[in-house]
Design an enzyme around this catalytic site. Sequence first.
Site, PDB file in Angstrom:
ATOM      1  CD  GLU A  60       3.982   5.216  -5.913  1.00 48.17           C
ATOM      2  OE1 GLU A  60       4.311   4.049  -5.648  1.00 48.17           O
ATOM      3  OE2 GLU A  60       2.823   5.521  -6.257  1.00 48.17           O
ATOM      4  CG  ASP A  86       0.131   1.357  -1.975  1.00 44.38           C
ATOM      5  OD1 ASP A  86      -0.530   1.684  -2.978  1.00 44.38           O
ATOM      6  OD2 ASP A  86       1.012   2.092  -1.489  1.00 44.38           O
TER       7      ASP A  86
END
Length: 628
Positions: free
Chosen positions: A515, A309
């Site tokens: 997020e 990521d």
Amino acid sequence: MRNSSIPIVGFLLLCLVLVSVTEAEYLKYKDPKQPLNVRIKDLLKRMTLDEKIGQMVQIERSLATPDVLKKYCIGSVLSGGGSVPAAKASAETWVQMVNEIQKGALSTRLGIPMIYGIDAVHGHNNVYNATIFPHNIGLGVTRDPVLIKKIGDATALEVRATGIPYVFAPCIAVCRDPRWGRCYESYSEDPKIVRTMTEIIPGLQGDIPGHSRKGVPFVAGKTKVAACAKHYVGDGGTTKGINENNTVISYHGLLSTHMPAYYDSIIKGVATVMVSYSSWNGIKMHANRDLVTGYLKNKLRFRGFVISDWEGIDRITSPPHANYSYSIQAGVSAGIDMIMVPYTYTEFIDGLTYQVKNNIIPISRIDDAVTRILRVKFVMGLFENPLADLSLVSQVGSKEHRELAREAVRKSLVLLKNGKSANTPLLPLSKKAAKVLVAGSHADNLGYQCGGWTITWQGLGGNDLTTGTTILNAVKNTVDPTTEVVYNEKPDANFLKSNEFSYAVVVVGEPPYAETFGDSLNLTIPEPGPSTITNICGSIKCVVVLITGRPVVIQPYLSTIDALVAAWLPGTEGQGVADLLFGYYGFTGKLARTWFKTVDQLPMNVGDRHYDPLFPFGFGLTTYPTKY
């Protein structure tokens, strides 16, 4: 005699040169008729260590000049959330940018094309005028794999239209706690539904041929994209839903709840897998060799590449980047093949080169990584077609794709309440009412309707971000020409008393987030949402439409509400909401998430021993179309 022999010798030398040039020009890796493994091995043996490590690096678009691509042999480039070539850039502008970067890669000694990746998580969401589909939480409600596959196909066309061949989607997280800020990226709390939704992968990549070996990636040509199953593994199970936190669960629990959709993704030929920021029982996934190499690569026989990521290896340490040499060693040794180092790529390249040269990381690990990256590039035809053209630009935001998104909206809505009693349903609403009120912070706000990961990473408010239909305009488009539609975002008591409204459509919910910024321990709708519900529904018949990324606290207001609709984050096609409110289509959606009474109950999922929801998993009232 001596003089006459000179031309003969010269001719023979010329022949030898021509033969050697011809042999040098025939490169097996550039021949699409050669078997895949032959091409990979031929290219790999020609590569220097610098060229191999360059293939393992993915950098941010803003730094990816042709010179950088050429100097470091960079293997991949990405757009971070909201990273665009220009505000409201056209598809043509995107293609031009991607091709310019690609030309830098093609100018290297071996001419290995770079692969450009982007988050296309609910349509091509970074791009102006693209079709924005409902977020995954709504799509899970549909339980319709045929629809999901069509969405994958449409998304692939729009992404390819901008010259991009790789998407960081789908998210196959199983969200077990709605306090998680990424819960809207999850199709369901139920792994069975998430498994069904992996049908988006053949939509994005194409149907895998029947003779394909399990685990080998597949991408069917220039109208398809390489997909990415994420985030491996357990990202939706963290304690209290805190993003990037620790998932505490047994090995059996991990395999039965969070792993099943990865089995399906690999069987369907998914090209890449992205590792999760989160930990499993205290071990960072970016450093978990047992699960990345041992389970994913060896046991499940995944043959595509594993990608980190964003700055994912940095976060192996706390604080991030505290011991970068350790992070490089741990991440690459765990089995991560491509490292997303958007900005500090020279530090990564230098660090990894040092570790290989000093036998800290074996060259066999580098060769495994590069083999996997090249496999995906060869399979998707990137060597044959490295540069994009403009043949697909009309696909961005096409009428056909918007109609598909509108259908997805219709199938994703859940009717939670319809009338103060079963005998007095409010929906479907009358098209021919004399005067109706549309109110609420989300009624005329396309950005709120689309949510996070839309044009920018965190999303935007307002109506200037892209093109689409707000719910207010959808209502205006739908009612009879004789009906007066009055819009007031926050009407006060005097306004409500001085007007005789037949009913009100109240649209409220959460502002956009993505997020960690979306993590919430209270899950309340921010003001003025609650007061708008209370003021209006206390004096007028009302349908409340919730625009949220997850179930939220609604029980305190439920008794005053006549009809309640969970619309999730429907995207650009708000007309799909009006299609159901006014009965052109019936409500069919069933909750793919449990709707709690209070946050004190969380986490609470279907099958739990103490299961006492406000609306249970699978709940959803049904209506039937009205014949107009």
